[in-house]
Design a protein around this motif. Structure first.
Motif, PDB file in Angstrom:
ATOM      1  N   ARG A   1     116.216  25.637 102.645  1.00  0.00           N
ATOM      2  CA  ARG A   1     116.520  26.323 103.901  1.00  0.00           C
ATOM      3  C   ARG A   1     115.263  26.899 104.549  1.00  0.00           C
ATOM      4  O   ARG A   1     115.108  26.866 105.770  1.00  0.00           O
ATOM      5  CB  ARG A   1     117.536  27.449 103.667  1.00  0.00           C
ATOM      6  CG  ARG A   1     118.937  26.949 103.517  1.00  0.00           C
ATOM      7  CD  ARG A   1     119.975  28.035 103.500  1.00  0.00           C
ATOM      8  NE  ARG A   1     121.283  27.381 103.496  1.00  0.00           N
ATOM      9  CZ  ARG A   1     121.928  26.983 104.569  1.00  0.00           C
ATOM     10  NH1 ARG A   1     121.401  27.199 105.769  1.00  0.00           N
ATOM     11  NH2 ARG A   1     123.086  26.371 104.478  1.00  0.00           N
ATOM     12  N   ARG A   2     114.377  27.476 103.753  1.00  0.00           N
ATOM     13  CA  ARG A   2     113.260  28.177 104.382  1.00  0.00           C
ATOM     14  C   ARG A   2     112.143  27.240 104.853  1.00  0.00           C
ATOM     15  O   ARG A   2     111.387  27.612 105.750  1.00  0.00           O
ATOM     16  CB  ARG A   2     112.717  29.271 103.473  1.00  0.00           C
ATOM     17  CG  ARG A   2     112.081  28.868 102.186  1.00  0.00           C
ATOM     18  CD  ARG A   2     111.581  30.123 101.446  1.00  0.00           C
ATOM     19  NE  ARG A   2     110.989  29.794 100.164  1.00  0.00           N
ATOM     20  CZ  ARG A   2     111.625  29.895  99.003  1.00  0.00           C
ATOM     21  NH1 ARG A   2     112.885  30.321  98.964  1.00  0.00           N
ATOM     22  NH2 ARG A   2     111.016  29.569  97.872  1.00  0.00           N
TER      23      ARG A   2
ATOM     24  N   GLN B   1     117.661  34.864 104.228  1.00  0.00           N
ATOM     25  CA  GLN B   1     118.329  33.576 104.053  1.00  0.00           C
ATOM     26  C   GLN B   1     118.937  33.441 102.656  1.00  0.00           C
ATOM     27  O   GLN B   1     118.421  33.993 101.688  1.00  0.00           O
ATOM     28  CB  GLN B   1     117.340  32.419 104.265  1.00  0.00           C
ATOM     29  CG  GLN B   1     116.860  32.248 105.686  1.00  0.00           C
ATOM     30  CD  GLN B   1     115.967  31.029 105.844  1.00  0.00           C
ATOM     31  OE1 GLN B   1     115.426  30.497 104.879  1.00  0.00           O
ATOM     32  NE2 GLN B   1     115.809  30.564 107.078  1.00  0.00           N
ATOM     33  N   THR B   2     120.012  32.669 102.590  1.00  0.00           N
ATOM     34  CA  THR B   2     120.681  32.214 101.368  1.00  0.00           C
ATOM     35  C   THR B   2     121.375  33.359 100.627  1.00  0.00           C
ATOM     36  O   THR B   2     120.790  34.040  99.778  1.00  0.00           O
ATOM     37  CB  THR B   2     119.711  31.473 100.421  1.00  0.00           C
ATOM     38  OG1 THR B   2     118.976  30.501 101.168  1.00  0.00           O
ATOM     39  CG2 THR B   2     120.469  30.791  99.309  1.00  0.00           C
TER      40      THR B   2
ATOM     41  N   ASP C   1     125.965  25.480  98.962  1.00  0.00           N
ATOM     42  CA  ASP C   1     125.035  26.010  99.954  1.00  0.00           C
ATOM     43  C   ASP C   1     125.608  25.990 101.370  1.00  0.00           C
ATOM     44  O   ASP C   1     125.162  26.764 102.222  1.00  0.00           O
ATOM     45  CB  ASP C   1     123.729  25.209  99.913  1.00  0.00           C
ATOM     46  CG  ASP C   1     122.691  25.732 100.878  1.00  0.00           C
ATOM     47  OD1 ASP C   1     122.286  26.898 100.723  1.00  0.00           O
ATOM     48  OD2 ASP C   1     122.309  24.987 101.798  1.00  0.00           O
TER      49      ASP C   1
ATOM     50  N   ASN D   1     126.310  29.053 103.388  1.00  0.00           N
ATOM     51  CA  ASN D   1     125.235  29.795 104.052  1.00  0.00           C
ATOM     52  C   ASN D   1     125.018  29.367 105.498  1.00  0.00           C
ATOM     53  O   ASN D   1     124.228  29.993 106.215  1.00  0.00           O
ATOM     54  CB  ASN D   1     123.919  29.609 103.278  1.00  0.00           C
ATOM     55  CG  ASN D   1     123.964  30.240 101.902  1.00  0.00           C
ATOM     56  OD1 ASN D   1     124.177  31.443 101.765  1.00  0.00           O
ATOM     57  ND2 ASN D   1     123.777  29.428 100.868  1.00  0.00           N
ATOM     58  N   ASP D   2     125.714  28.306 105.923  1.00  0.00           N
ATOM     59  CA  ASP D   2     125.490  27.800 107.279  1.00  0.00           C
ATOM     60  C   ASP D   2     125.925  28.796 108.348  1.00  0.00           C
ATOM     61  O   ASP D   2     125.437  28.745 109.480  1.00  0.00           O
ATOM     62  CB  ASP D   2     126.245  26.475 107.489  1.00  0.00           C
ATOM     63  CG  ASP D   2     125.622  25.333 106.707  1.00  0.00           C
ATOM     64  OD1 ASP D   2     124.446  25.470 106.304  1.00  0.00           O
ATOM     65  OD2 ASP D   2     126.308  24.320 106.485  1.00  0.00           O
TER      66      ASP D   2
END
Length: 669
Positions: free
Chosen positions: A411-412, A586-587, A646, A649-650
């Protein structure tokens, strides 16, 4: 607003915690809010329900006591019922019911606010050590679940290990403290009644327990008597503490100095208490630990200066007013010196009006009112400056991270590539480049010069084997081998948490960055999800030190000196000559033991060459472009499971409290 307040003891039981809880509840009730208190029926003579100064009090049946805690079997049912009737749940801690109260509040979709009045500090002993650990675990869970944590001052919040993971949702609010003005005639009468005419009176008060440090004061008495025989000590407070025999342990010293130490017991009448404070020439707080002792503010309001132990929380009163002296804690000789000096050189008498303005009870109630009505703090600034990745760039990045099994890293990487806003001709420093994977991605997107720096020569050699298109240098971040203003952009990915001195590292980054240049930083988040690293999460919840060194299960703390909250990272960046342009978390969701699966198991298998070639091609970051992502490969299949988790997390970070990653973009001033 309908407020449900809960704590173990309520008035007429009297401690600083109870007093503050009552003052807040009554202050809210005076403003027209409906306030209900759920507490133990600690005394069977008390009614089960009553109204006390506008507050509805519900007392629950007690079946026994465990240390300080009253056991209430009907608590869960009563809380479930009452939470449904109220808008907000206000929990006073430390309390063994805190986690249950907050959990019920969240299950019933009510706002939850904790006023944390101090970490649990039990007296010595094996059983007490177990109780303290269990309580810290309960409070750790409660503070993480609550919308807002209020503590009595910022100093205590900054130094409490329990509150460290929730500093971003912790607010310091001076508690409302009220006491009537002393009556001069009664003050004089009390001095005469106690035989204190013509003496210098040192007052101290509170529960006679170990954490209050009264034994330190008693140990100072011989030195004081020798140098100032006209001094007398007067104690006001409860000596019969059911869960602690500290007064009995001090009995010999009390008996030895009974001619100069007088105990007048617990004073429940507020006017007489004001007269007691005014009778004292100084008031001493020798505590080992104290979040914010009510007695200090009460003494100041009654015109008595302070001598206070220099400990987090307690010292904030002297710091805010200047009325008193701080002395090192658990140091009888230093305490004796300050007391004797105050007798020969009297401390200035505090002004009631000025103290009341600093500790404004109505202002405190207004702040509570605001936090209870709007307990969710503003989300951190999330602003992506410059253009996002183009469709072509995003596609290229996605191809290169096909093999990535760390969903937080996956993600990052696109975020960092977008934030840096790379242009052809840029000179970019990948500081702490490791094996050069991010250098490789940057070089594939633009015609730029990438310089990779790392202190681990083996990682740089790996980058050379992978033919990463970059210039590489073996150097510590604190001493970069480049002239001033060399780079357009610096990438600092998962580096800052490893360095001993973050300030020196950031100053060096600023030196080599061109004016107006950007630095993109990612660090591990201090408030990480339980699933990501369950072992350290449990350790921290119980107030224990996490596993930080190298090892197979060190998780989020692996070789890290520190983790970061958004406020921590922003403060570190801004102090070193940068302007923060973006902060992102994030996450929040991860598969259980994700960190162990990816780094302890997967990373070691790849780096040691223990995987068959087919599996290596599907798991090695540098082999991503040769992987078709076919589910027939078991590595790809496992990664699809990770991606499915995951996807939660969207939706973005709003409403979440736990994150794996923290990113920042800053510009050199």
């Amino acid at each position: 607003m309908r407020v449900l307040t809960t704590l173990n003891y309520y008035v007429p039981h009297w401690t600083g915690l109870t007093m503050y809880a009552a003052n807040i509840a009554e202050g809210l009730a005076e403003r027209g809010h409906a306030v209900t208190v759920i507490a133990s029926r600690h005394d069977r003579s008390l009614p089960r329900r009553e109204q006390i100064r506008g507050v509805s009090v519900v007392r629950l049946r007690v079946v026994g006591r465990l240390s300080r805690t009253m056991l209430m079997p009907g608590y869960v049912v009563a809380m479930w019922r009452e939470v449904g009737r109220h808008d907000v749940v206000h929990v006073h801690s430390p309390s063994p019911e805190a986690a249950m109260a907050v959990a019920i509040g969240r299950l019933r979709k009510r706002r939850t606010v904790i006023t944390h009045q101090g970490d649990v500090v039990m007296p010595t002993g094996a059983l007490n050590h177990v109780v303290q650990g269990a309580m810290n675990g309960v409070l750790g869970i409660a503070t993480r679940l609550a919308d807002v944590v209020i503590t009595h001052n910022d100093d205590y919040a900054q130094h409490s290990r329990l509150l460290a993971p929730v500093r971003d949702t912790t607010v310091g609010v001076f508690p409302p403290t009220r006491i009537p003005a002393p009556h001069p005639d009664e003050v004089a009468r009390l001095r005469t009644e106690l035989g204190l005419d013509g003496t210098f009176v040192v007052g101290f008060a509170g529960r006679f327990v170990e954490e209050k440090g009264f034994d330190v004061l008693l140990a100072a008495v011989p030195s004081i008597r020798e140098r100032a025989p006209h001094l007398r000590f007067v104690f006001a407070g409860d000596t019969d503490v059911a869960y602690e025999d500290f007064h009995a342990r001090c009995a010999a010293d009390l008996e030895l100095h009974r001619d100069v130490v007088t105990s007048i017991g617990l004073i429940r009448d507020r006017q007489r208490l004001a007269d007691f404070y005014a009778m004292c020439d100084v008031f001493v707080l020798p505590s080992r630990t104290d979040c914010f002792a009510a007695v200090q503010v009460e003494a100041l309001l009654c015109g008595t200066p302070l001598i206070t132990a220099d400990i987090p929380g307690a010292r904030s009163v002297v710091a805010a007013t200047g009325d008193g002296v701080l002395v090192s804690t658990e140091n009888p000789q230093a305490l004796a010196d300050v007391i004797v000096r105050s007798a020969t050189h009297p401390l200035p008498i505090p002004s009631r009006e000025r103290i009341a303005a600093i500790f404004d009870a109505e202002a405190s109630i207004s702040r509570y009112e605001s936090l209870l009505e709007r307990p969710l703090l503003e989300p951190p600034m999330i602003e992506v400056p410059g253009p996002d990745l183009t469709a072509a760039d995003r596609s290229a990045v996605e191809r290169m991270i096909v093999n990535e099994s760390d969903m937080a890293y996956r993600r990052r990487v696109p975020t960092m590539m977008a934030w840096m806003d790379l242009h052809d001709g840029d000179v970019v420093l990948d500081c702490g480049c490791g094996m050069g994977y991010l250098s490789k991605i940057m070089a594939s997107l633009r015609d730029i010069t990438v310089v990779g720096v790392d202190g681990d020569i083996e990682r740089l050699q790996w980058a050379a084997r992978e033919q990463v298109d970059s210039v590489r240098a073996n150097s510590a971040i604190e001493h970069l081998p480049f002239p001033d203003a060399t780079f357009d952009t610096v990438l600092l990915s998962e580096v800052l948490e490893h360095v001993d001195d973050e300030a020196t590292a950031l100053a060096e980054i600023r030196r080599v960055l061109k004016p107006g240049g950007r630095v993109c930083i990612s660090v591990p988040h201090a408030n990480y999800p339980f699933a990501w690293d369950p072992i350290n999460k449990l350790l921290e919840s119980f107030g224990l030190r996490p596993m930080q060194g190298p090892g197979p299960i060190t998780g989020q703390w692996s070789n890290h000196h520190r983790l970061y909250l958004p406020a921590d990272l922003r403060r570190a960046i801004e102090r070193n000559g940068f302007t923060v342009e973006a902060i992102a978390e994030q996450t929040s969701h991860a598969l259980l033991f994700s960190h162990v699966l990816v780094y302890t198991i997967g990373k070691n298998l790849i780096e040691r060459g223990l995987l068959p070639e087919r599996l290596r091609r599907a798991s090695d970051r540098f082999a991503s472009e040769g992987n078709d992502d076919s589910p027939r490969n078991p590595i790809n299949l496992a990664r699809r499971l990770l991606r499915r988790v995951d996807r939660r997390n969207d939706a973005g970070p709003f409403g979440e409290r736990h994150f794996v990653s923290l990113l920042a973009l800053a510009r050199r001033d």
